[in-house]
Design an enzyme around this catalytic site. Structure first.
Site, PDB file in Angstrom:
ATOM      1  N   GLY A  49      15.802  -0.930   6.454  1.00 40.66           N
ATOM      2  CA  GLY A  49      17.026  -0.167   6.313  1.00 40.66           C
ATOM      3  C   GLY A  49      18.238  -1.054   6.130  1.00 40.66           C
ATOM      4  O   GLY A  49      19.105  -0.785   5.283  1.00 40.66           O
ATOM      5  N   ASP A  52       3.565  -2.495  -3.919  1.00 39.91           N
ATOM      6  CA  ASP A  52       2.267  -3.015  -4.347  1.00 39.91           C
ATOM      7  C   ASP A  52       2.256  -3.240  -5.862  1.00 39.91           C
ATOM      8  O   ASP A  52       1.715  -4.238  -6.358  1.00 39.91           O
ATOM      9  CB  ASP A  52       1.159  -2.037  -3.954  1.00 39.91           C
ATOM     10  CG  ASP A  52       1.221  -1.659  -2.485  1.00 39.91           C
ATOM     11  OD1 ASP A  52       1.159  -2.558  -1.640  1.00 39.91           O
ATOM     12  OD2 ASP A  52       1.348  -0.459  -2.190  1.00 39.91           O
ATOM     13  N   ASN A  56       3.083   9.037  14.435  1.00 42.77           N
ATOM     14  CA  ASN A  56       4.010   9.410  13.375  1.00 42.77           C
ATOM     15  C   ASN A  56       3.929  10.875  12.979  1.00 42.77           C
ATOM     16  O   ASN A  56       4.880  11.402  12.383  1.00 42.77           O
ATOM     17  CB  ASN A  56       3.787   8.522  12.146  1.00 42.77           C
ATOM     18  CG  ASN A  56       4.475   7.172  12.287  1.00 42.77           C
ATOM     19  OD1 ASN A  56       5.584   7.094  12.781  1.00 42.77           O
ATOM     20  ND2 ASN A  56       3.797   6.120  11.869  1.00 42.77           N
ATOM     21  N   HIS A  61      -1.673   3.432   0.158  1.00 43.97           N
ATOM     22  CA  HIS A  61      -0.960   2.200   0.501  1.00 43.97           C
ATOM     23  C   HIS A  61      -1.653   1.602   1.728  1.00 43.97           C
ATOM     24  O   HIS A  61      -1.184   1.700   2.857  1.00 43.97           O
ATOM     25  CB  HIS A  61       0.510   2.485   0.799  1.00 43.97           C
ATOM     26  CG  HIS A  61       1.283   1.269   1.210  1.00 43.97           C
ATOM     27  ND1 HIS A  61       1.437   0.177   0.395  1.00 43.97           N
ATOM     28  CD2 HIS A  61       1.921   0.970   2.365  1.00 43.97           C
ATOM     29  CE1 HIS A  61       2.146  -0.738   1.022  1.00 43.97           C
ATOM     30  NE2 HIS A  61       2.453  -0.287   2.229  1.00 43.97           N
TER      31      HIS A  61
END
Length: 345
Positions: free
Chosen positions: A31, A173, A119, A201
């Site tokens: 961030g 990536d 999460n 990912h």
């Protein structure tokens, strides 16, 4: 757009209406690297004013305020306002673009599924706030890992946001693959194009150069024509892209923040402003069944972008080696999605 004075007598210019950009986890490494890029116009263009909404958790409130002070001190001409908050409702209100960096980080000894279970609740809450308070047609980029599955959860709890407006980051990536080829051939990375990152990912992602090309003094040539060591392309190259993040952590003792922030800008810039003719990029997007990938997964495909939308590039030939790689990473994503949904019970 709105009419604004330019400071000279009789001079009037058209100025675009500011776009409100949310960055979650804004006091963290990525961030901190990202917000000045947004404020300088590297994400949405050098003529697009922005208002930044920065969100972080309460223990990071002081650091977040410090980031706000630095943004003010930098005197970015495109930055028309800054909100630094720990309140998810305030952060999500009126946002046009949301870059979701905040999430529970993977710590030593933790399995990928441990991070995922943490999460799920975070993305459920943030998705609900976006659902209620974000601007219509808000575009969302999920960066926090596991990015593909976090994006699936976000969509579950933000049903009014169109599926095509929820994506995850695999551009890092993609850029790593471009860089590996450029280094191998000793060419500028800008001369390499059309690599593909397929799938998740994660370590199952498939960096594919079967359709990639390089601009040379003799014209555009296939990467496979120029890199004659196919054993490297099928082995070390793939592993190098898959494991680059771990390699950077080993070297820096910190994760790859600068390159992640830069690739997030690349992702959003191409999505909003469009990809160059004859060029595609890799984005984690909702599968519609293309290339035999199960529908409903957030899966990285080659995409082209135009007029604020994206389309999966169709018609690429997939050889047997690639088919196995595409299927393996899809299987992992199906398992991750199933596990994430079980955490919601």
């Amino acid at each position: 757009m709105k009419l604004a004075g330019c400071g000279l007598r009789g001079c009037r210019i058209w100025q675009k209406t500011p776009v409100t950009v949310l960055v979650t986890g804004a006091a963290g490494q990525i961030g901190y690297a990202l917000v000045p890029m947004v404020a300088r116009g590297l994400m949405l263009g050098p003529d697009q004013p922005v208002i930044l909404h920065m969100l972080d958790i309460l223990p990071n409130a002081e650091a977040l305020n410090g980031v706000k002070m630095e943004l003010v001190d930098a005197a970015f001409s495109l930055l028309k306002g800054v909100v630094a908050t720990t309140d998810v409702v305030e952060a999500c209100t009126g946002v046009n673009i949301a870059v979701m960096i905040g999430g529970f980080p993977r710590k030593e000894g933790m399995e990928r599924k441990d991070v995922m279970s943490k999460n799920v609740s975070i993305y459920k809450a943030q998705a609900s706030a976006l659902e209620k308070y974000a601007a219509p047609n808000c575009k969302v980029l999920v960066v926090a890992n596991p990015a593909n599955t976090n994006a699936v959860i976000l969509k579950e709890f933000a049903p009014s946001i169109p599926a095509k407006n929820i994506t995850c980051l695999t551009r890092l990536d993609h850029n790593r693959a471009l860089a590996q080829i450029a280094e191998r051939l000793n060419v500028h990375v800008g001369d390499v194009k059309n690599v593909i990152i397929w799938g998740n990912h994660s370590s199952t992602q498939y960096p594919d150069v079967n359709h990639a090309t390089v601009v040379t003094k003799d014209g555009e040539k296939q990467v496979r024509e120029l890199v004659t060591d196919h054993q490297w392309l099928y082995g070390e190259f793939i592993t190098a892209v898959q494991q680059r993040g771990a390699e950077i952590i080993k070297a820096r003792k910190l994760s790859s923040a600068l390159s992640a922030a830069s690739s997030a800008c690349d992702h959003m810039r191409d999505w909003v402003l469009g990809t160059s003719k004859g060029t595609w990029v890799s984005m984690g997007v909702y599968s519609d069944g293309s290339y035999g990938v199960p529908a409903g997964l957030i899966y990285s495909f080659p995409v082209t972008c135009d007029k604020g939308g994206w389309s999966i590039l169709q018609g690429l030939k997939i050889d047997d080696f690639s088919r196995a790689k595409l299927d393996a990473t899809a299987t992992e994503l199906v398992e991750e999605k199933s596990f994430a949904y079980s955490c919601l019970q």
